[in-house]
Enzyme design. Structure first.
Site, PDB file in Angstrom:
ATOM      1  N   ARG A   1       0.858  -1.189   0.000  1.00  0.00           N
ATOM      2  CA  ARG A   1       0.000   0.000   0.000  1.00  0.00           C
ATOM      3  C   ARG A   1       0.889   1.231   0.000  1.00  0.00           C
ATOM      4  NH1 ARG A   1      -4.053   1.458   4.873  1.00  0.00           N
ATOM      5  NH2 ARG A   1      -2.133   2.018   5.954  1.00  0.00           N
TER       6      ARG A   1
ATOM      7  N   GLU B   1     -12.446   2.614   1.612  1.00  0.00           N
ATOM      8  CA  GLU B   1     -12.568   2.996   3.022  1.00  0.00           C
ATOM      9  C   GLU B   1     -13.419   4.231   3.230  1.00  0.00           C
ATOM     10  OE1 GLU B   1      -8.572   2.852   4.739  1.00  0.00           O
ATOM     11  OE2 GLU B   1      -7.727   3.663   2.922  1.00  0.00           O
TER      12      GLU B   1
ATOM     13  N   ASP C   1     -11.333   2.631   8.551  1.00  0.00           N
ATOM     14  CA  ASP C   1     -11.744   3.960   8.112  1.00  0.00           C
ATOM     15  C   ASP C   1     -13.189   3.963   7.635  1.00  0.00           C
ATOM     16  OD1 ASP C   1      -9.695   5.895   8.535  1.00  0.00           O
ATOM     17  OD2 ASP C   1      -8.451   4.776   7.136  1.00  0.00           O
TER      18      ASP C   1
ATOM     19  N   ARG D   1     -12.136   7.499  14.861  1.00  0.00           N
ATOM     20  CA  ARG D   1     -11.650   6.189  15.328  1.00  0.00           C
ATOM     21  C   ARG D   1     -10.702   6.310  16.516  1.00  0.00           C
ATOM     22  NH1 ARG D   1      -8.084   4.229  10.070  1.00  0.00           N
ATOM     23  NH2 ARG D   1      -6.957   2.896  11.494  1.00  0.00           N
TER      24      ARG D   1
ATOM     25  N   CYS E   1      -9.454  -5.928   4.751  1.00  0.00           N
ATOM     26  CA  CYS E   1      -8.206  -5.854   5.525  1.00  0.00           C
ATOM     27  C   CYS E   1      -8.316  -5.003   6.786  1.00  0.00           C
ATOM     28  CB  CYS E   1      -7.053  -5.361   4.657  1.00  0.00           C
ATOM     29  SG  CYS E   1      -7.249  -3.672   4.117  1.00  0.00           S
TER      30      CYS E   1
HETATM   31  C1  PEP Z   1      -8.506   0.535   7.286  1.00  0.00           C
HETATM   32  O1  PEP Z   1      -8.792   1.732   7.276  1.00  0.00           O
HETATM   33  O2  PEP Z   1      -9.326  -0.375   7.523  1.00  0.00           O
HETATM   34  C2  PEP Z   1      -7.126   0.112   7.012  1.00  0.00           C
HETATM   35  C3  PEP Z   1      -6.813  -1.162   6.915  1.00  0.00           C
HETATM   36  O3  PEP Z   1      -6.203   1.100   6.923  1.00  0.00           O
HETATM   37  P1  PEP Z   1      -5.530   1.781   8.206  1.00  0.00           P
HETATM   38  O4  PEP Z   1      -6.018   1.066   9.425  1.00  0.00           O
HETATM   39  O5  PEP Z   1      -4.073   1.701   8.021  1.00  0.00           O
HETATM   40  O6  PEP Z   1      -6.070   3.181   8.119  1.00  0.00           O
HETATM   41 MG    MG Z   2      -7.376   3.187   6.475  1.00  0.00          MG
END
Ligand code: PEP
Ligand code: MG
Length: 578
Positions: free
Chosen positions: A334, A432, A456, A466, A503
């Site tokens: 990523r 997201e 997200d 969050r 993910c």
């Molecule tokens: C998400 O937002 O679910 C993600 C996997 O990215 P991060 O937690 O790194 O923002």
């Molecule tokens: Mg994210």
């Protein structure tokens, strides 16, 4: 014995001494130095005083230039306070005769001044209390700042107690002696929580101001399942938790046997279980836990905790190592997801709403030199294994097209320079934000895969930060609105004939596994330590049963009831563990 309740963000139990490492907030722990260190500590204090005086002088000059001398003069009073003989004497005496650390001396001496001015009846003089607070904060920032640059290290097994820890501070933790993390603030989806889970450290966040009551070296138990912090536990509690630690160890050993077995449901559906990583060394944990690949490599951690910006070669070397260590299995790199709570260096000017601001792909598209360096390294690494590239937080097609344009420019450059790369490099996006779900039919025509980032997606669907413990109960992955969006994303991806993975942290939580299978997901990318447990569930359930569960959930409109139903189904699956 006292018990504080917070938000459980990384499972596991630890029993160790408290180490108060951070006091951006008022309380500084009562710590002492040895007689031999007195002179060094006095020097540390003197240097901090000089630096703060310099900072104040700079502020004064800047303000005077911008707004005029009369405003700059406000800082003259601050300079006088820093140079005040009485204040300096009191600080020096505290270090020389009482052996306080410089931080503790500052907090004690300033507390006296602040309390005095807070009580005076004259409102003009009362304002001086604020000035003292300001200088105290500057001094503590300098004193702690010097420490903060050092690795957060402990001499004995310790549980870190902090107001907050940034992802970069987490990235720099001493991994030998630090056994757990407790913070006053922080929410269920914070990146610091994600790093704690990656490091397999139990963590509880959002405990609130109670933490100020904990002193360094107090015995603590941190329960990362229930979100509890137990201060000075009694013998019986320690024994109970020691038993739990032992049971967890046994379960881990048992689950290790699953490593080389496939994640196939009882009725023959294969679920691909990949891993999320932040640091290259985690490739070992992926192999050890039997991950089918890396479904999310959060490359921004290459920046966090570093003094200088990585070069193209630094990126390339790290990617090559991960590819090599993953022994041929697929890796989704990523691109940088900096911004919001992941700030590198001086970052960009503070924003009012950083999570809605210049973060992620938006930042990369602004800072194209940095972005190009990374993309070139990914392209060069693409010939070394099964590599894909994924753009984070894409919210419009325009962003995707800009990013792809940069990628194809770089491909041409590499071709001209006769540097090898994979022309068929797969390109995907993180889904997201609701806009990308809504437009997924169009996105699907221009990408090879999506990965649903629920961390997200939950925050942007429900408008709930969050990282904020005050709204943590609203941050709910099984809110029906979130579930509908996930379902829409899965269905659109299938219609558009592109691959779909999930993910977000939700994928590594056993409570959701059956539901996600039932919703049609066949690929999950989770924190490496979660793989064995999720695999065990996959191998125990039938996809048919999961579909029935998802159908039931689709008719429900209350997140708490949905969670209860999911928990109940998980319990029925493993009745012996209840
Ligand atoms: C998400 O937002 O679910 C993600 C996997 O990215 P991060 O937690 O790194 O923002
Ligand atoms: Mg994210």
């Amino acid at each position: 014995m006292r018990v504080f309740q917070g938000i459980a963000v990384s499972p596991g139990v630890a029993i160790a001494k408290a180490m108060v490492v951070d006091d951006k907030q008022p309380k500084v722990s009562r710590r002492f130095i040895s007689r031999a260190n007195v002179e060094a500590e006095l020097k540390r204090l003197a240097d901090a005083m000089d630096l703060v005086a310099e900072q104040i002088q700079t502020s004064q000059d800047e303000v005077a230039t911008e707004l005029g001398d009369q405003y700059g003069a406000i800082f003259s009073a601050h300079l006088q306070m820093v140079r005040d003989e009485k204040l300096n004497e009191s600080l020096i005496d505290s270090i020389r005769y009482r052996h306080y650390t410089a931080e503790y001396a500052v907090s004690q001496s300033f507390a006296r001044y602040i309390q005095f001015f807070e009580r005076v009846p004259n409102p003009f003089l009362r304002e001086r209390a604020g000035d003292f607070r300001d200088i105290e904060q500057r001094l503590l920032n300098v004193l702690f700042g010097a420490d903060a640059k050092r690795k957060l290290a402990a001499k004995q097994p310790s549980i870190v107690i902090a107001h907050d820890l940034t992802p970069s501070e987490m990235a720099n933790l001493d991994r030998v002696n630090i056994r757990g993390i407790v913070t006053e603030v922080g929410g269920p989806g914070s990146h610091s929580a994600i790093v704690a889970e990656a490091l397999e450290l139990p963590a509880v966040v959002g405990v609130g101001s109670h933490l100020r009551e904990i002193q360094t070296d107090t015995t603590l138990i941190i329960d990362g399942h229930q979100g509890r912090v137990i201060v000075q536990p009694d013998e019986e509690t320690i024994l109970r938790y020691e038993n739990e630690v032992e049971q967890q160890r046994q379960t881990k050993i048992k689950l290790r046997g699953l490593r080389d077995l496939p994640a196939v449901t009882a009725d023959g559906e294969t679920i691909t279980l990949m891993a999320n990583i932040e640091f290259p060394h985690e490739a070992d944990a992926c192999i050890e836990r039997g991950a089918s690949g890396v479904g999310l490599y959060r490359t921004e951690f290459l920046y966090l905790g570093q003094e200088s910006e990585p070069t193209e070669e630094d990126h390339y070397q790290v990617y090559s190592k991960v590819i090599r260590d993953m022994q041929g299995s697929p890796i989704v790199i990523r691109t940088l997801d900096l911004g919001a709570d992941k700030i590198f260096g001086d970052g960009h000017p503070p924003e009012q709403n950083p999570f809605l601001g210049l973060r992620s792909i938006r930042l990369s598209l602004r800072n194209t030199d940095q972005f190009r360096r990374q993309l070139r390294a990914i392209l060069r690494a693409s010939v070394l294994g099964d590599v894909s590239v994924m753009f984070p937080l894409v919210s419009t097609l325009h962003e995707l097209r800009q990013a792809k344009m940069l990628l194809s420019d770089l491909m041409e450059d590499l071709e001209e320079q006769s540097i090898a790369f994979n022309r068929d490099l797969k390109v995907g996006i993180m889904v997201e934000v609701p806009s990308s779900v809504i437009m997924l039919d169009r996105f699907a025509q221009e990408i090879d895969f999506i990965s649903i980032g629920t961390n997200d997606l939950v925050q942007y669907t429900l408008a709930v930060d969050r990282n904020n413990p005050d709204v943590a109960p609203l941050y709910n992955s099984c809110d029906p609105a979130v579930l509908r969006l996930i379902q829409m994303a899965v269905d659109s991806a299938r219609k558009g004939d592109i691959d779909v993975t999930l993910c977000g942290q939700m994928g590594g939580n056993p409570v959701y596994t059956m539901l996600l299978i039932g919703m049609g997901l066949r690929s999950l990318s989770v924190t490496p330590s979660a793989i064995p447990e999720i695999k065990q569930i996959c191998r125990t359930v039938s996809a048919q049963k999961c579909r029935e569960l998802a159908t039931r959930v689709r008719d429900m409109d209350n997140a708490w009831e949905i969670k209860r139903l999911l928990r109940e189904n998980l319990r029925q699956l493993f009745p012996d563990d209840a």
